[in-house]
Motif scaffolding. Structure first.
Motif, short mmCIF file in Angstrom:
data_model
loop_
_atom_site.label_atom_id
_atom_site.label_comp_id
_atom_site.label_asym_id
_atom_site.label_seq_id
_atom_site.Cartn_x
_atom_site.Cartn_y
_atom_site.Cartn_z
N ALA A 155 0.83 -1.21 0.00
CA ALA A 155 0.00 0.00 0.00
C ALA A 155 0.86 1.25 0.00
CB ALA A 155 -0.94 -0.01 1.20
N VAL A 156 1.96 1.23 0.73
CA VAL A 156 2.87 2.39 0.75
C VAL A 156 3.47 2.61 -0.63
CG1 VAL A 156 4.95 3.34 1.78
CG2 VAL A 156 3.37 2.02 3.19
N VAL A 157 3.90 1.53 -1.27
CA VAL A 157 4.49 1.65 -2.61
C VAL A 157 3.45 2.12 -3.62
CG1 VAL A 157 5.61 0.37 -4.47
CG2 VAL A 157 6.22 -0.10 -2.10
N ALA A 158 2.24 1.55 -3.55
CA ALA A 158 1.19 1.95 -4.49
C ALA A 158 0.82 3.41 -4.30
CB ALA A 158 -0.04 1.06 -4.29
N ALA A 159 0.83 3.89 -3.05
CA ALA A 159 0.53 5.30 -2.79
C ALA A 159 1.62 6.21 -3.34
CB ALA A 159 0.36 5.53 -1.29
N LEU A 160 2.86 5.77 -3.25
CA LEU A 160 3.97 6.58 -3.76
C LEU A 160 3.89 6.77 -5.28
CD1 LEU A 160 6.96 5.17 -1.68
CD2 LEU A 160 6.04 7.49 -1.56
N THR A 161 3.35 5.78 -5.98
CA THR A 161 3.33 5.82 -7.44
C THR A 161 1.95 6.11 -8.01
OG1 THR A 161 2.97 3.41 -7.52
CG2 THR A 161 5.25 4.19 -7.57
N VAL A 162 0.98 6.50 -7.17
CA VAL A 162 -0.38 6.66 -7.64
C VAL A 162 -0.51 7.81 -8.64
CG1 VAL A 162 -1.15 8.25 -5.82
CG2 VAL A 162 -2.78 6.67 -6.84
N GLY A 163 0.36 8.79 -8.56
CA GLY A 163 0.27 9.91 -9.48
C GLY A 163 0.97 9.69 -10.80
N MET A 164 1.59 8.51 -11.00
CA MET A 164 2.32 8.23 -12.23
C MET A 164 1.49 7.36 -13.16
SD MET A 164 6.01 7.27 -10.56
CE MET A 164 6.77 8.32 -9.32
N ARG A 165 1.69 7.54 -14.45
CA ARG A 165 1.03 6.71 -15.43
C ARG A 165 1.91 5.52 -15.79
NH1 ARG A 165 -1.50 11.07 -19.81
NH2 ARG A 165 -2.89 12.15 -18.33
N SER A 167 2.77 2.76 -14.17
CA SER A 167 3.79 2.56 -13.14
C SER A 167 3.91 1.11 -12.69
CB SER A 167 3.47 3.44 -11.93
OG SER A 167 2.19 3.12 -11.40
N GLY A 168 3.40 0.17 -13.50
CA GLY A 168 3.40 -1.23 -13.09
C GLY A 168 4.78 -1.77 -12.79
N ILE A 169 5.74 -1.54 -13.68
CA ILE A 169 7.09 -2.04 -13.48
C ILE A 169 7.74 -1.33 -12.30
CG2 ILE A 169 9.37 -2.26 -14.52
CD1 ILE A 169 7.30 -4.12 -15.68
N LEU A 170 7.50 -0.03 -12.17
CA LEU A 170 8.09 0.73 -11.06
C LEU A 170 7.56 0.22 -9.73
CD1 LEU A 170 9.88 3.03 -10.11
CD2 LEU A 170 7.93 4.58 -10.42
N VAL A 171 6.28 -0.10 -9.67
CA VAL A 171 5.70 -0.64 -8.43
C VAL A 171 6.40 -1.93 -8.04
CG1 VAL A 171 3.63 -1.68 -7.45
CG2 VAL A 171 3.45 0.46 -8.69
N ALA A 172 6.63 -2.81 -9.02
CA ALA A 172 7.31 -4.07 -8.74
C ALA A 172 8.74 -3.84 -8.27
CB ALA A 172 7.29 -4.95 -9.99
N ILE A 225 -0.06 9.74 -0.52
CA ILE A 225 -1.19 10.15 -1.37
C ILE A 225 -1.35 11.65 -1.37
CG2 ILE A 225 -3.71 10.07 -1.51
CD1 ILE A 225 -3.58 7.17 -0.61
N ARG A 226 -1.20 12.27 -0.21
CA ARG A 226 -1.30 13.74 -0.15
C ARG A 226 -0.22 14.39 -1.00
NH1 ARG A 226 -2.37 12.65 5.45
NH2 ARG A 226 -4.53 13.16 5.99
#
Length: 230
Positions: A155-165, A167-172, A225-226
């Protein structure tokens, strides 16, 4: 905490859970993807090792842990993505409840829909890999402690990348280094049981990590997220 605040938190959690369940029902096919992916990983390992009972039983615990980890990673990018695209995250920030509480509820829903079905299916998958039955309770205990920890870290990683398009590979790439210690202790507890050693130490470390993550991960994800939406 007053009764009014408790009722507000409970109402917000109930509303978010009901909404997520309705969306999940509309996308029933997508909900089965993690479980099917884990089954595919198990089958491929079984085929790769030739289906030999002795070879499979030695690596069964590690393979099952790896299958669960990769299946959770598959659904990680969508944890907050849909809410960011339809503007729900902005509504979360304006809600009369802490953002960290809503993040915790969403993370629980992610665990319940991606990891809990795999926990239920673990005895069946263990039979496919000829896991010795005396190791199954340790495997289930490690997964019960480790999979919520994986969801909280994710969840922390997904929140960090939520503003990027895209971002699947970056999340991994960001999530895997955080997942490695959980995998080591989770699979290590099963390996210890296989060697007739005490797996309690590894399970306690997983439990300690889960307690710390329950407190800190929603706060960190809410802050991310903020930042992403500012």
């Amino acid at each position: 905490m007053s009764a009014t605040q408790t009722a507000t938190l409970a109402g917000a959690a109930r509303a978010l859970l009901v909404r997520d369940m309705r969306l999940l029902w509309r996308r029933r096919g997508d909900a089965l993807q993690p479980a099917l992916f884990a089954l595919l990983v198990v089958v491929l390992f079984a085929l790769g090792l030739g289906g030999e009972k002795q070879a499979l039983s030695k690596v069964a615990g590690a393979v099952l842990w790896l299958a669960v980890l990769l299946a959770g990673l598959l659904a990680l990018d969508t944890l907050f993505r849909g809410d960011a695209e339809d503007g729900s995250l902005e509504q979360w920030m304006l809600a009369p409840v802490p953002l960290a509480w809503l993040v915790a509820v969403r993370t629980f829903m992610h665990w319940a829909t991606s990891a809990l079905p795999l926990l239920i299916a673990t005895p069946f998958l263990a039979e496919l890999l000829y896991l010795p039955r005396e190791q199954l309770p340790v495997l289930l205990a490690s997964l019960a402690l480790g999979t919520p920890l994986l969801s909280l870290l994710g969840a922390v990683v997904a929140a960090l990348t939520v503003g990027m398009r895209r971002s699947g590979i970056l999340v991994a790439l960001l999530a895997l280094p955080l997942y490695v210690p959980v995998l080591v202790f989770g699979a290590g507890s099963v390996a210890a049981a296989a060697q007739h050693l005490d797996p309690t130490g590894a399970l306690l470390l997983l439990g300690a990590g889960l307690v710390v993550s329950l407190v800190l991960a929603p706060l960190a994800a809410a802050a991310a997220i903020r930042i992403a939406l500012s």
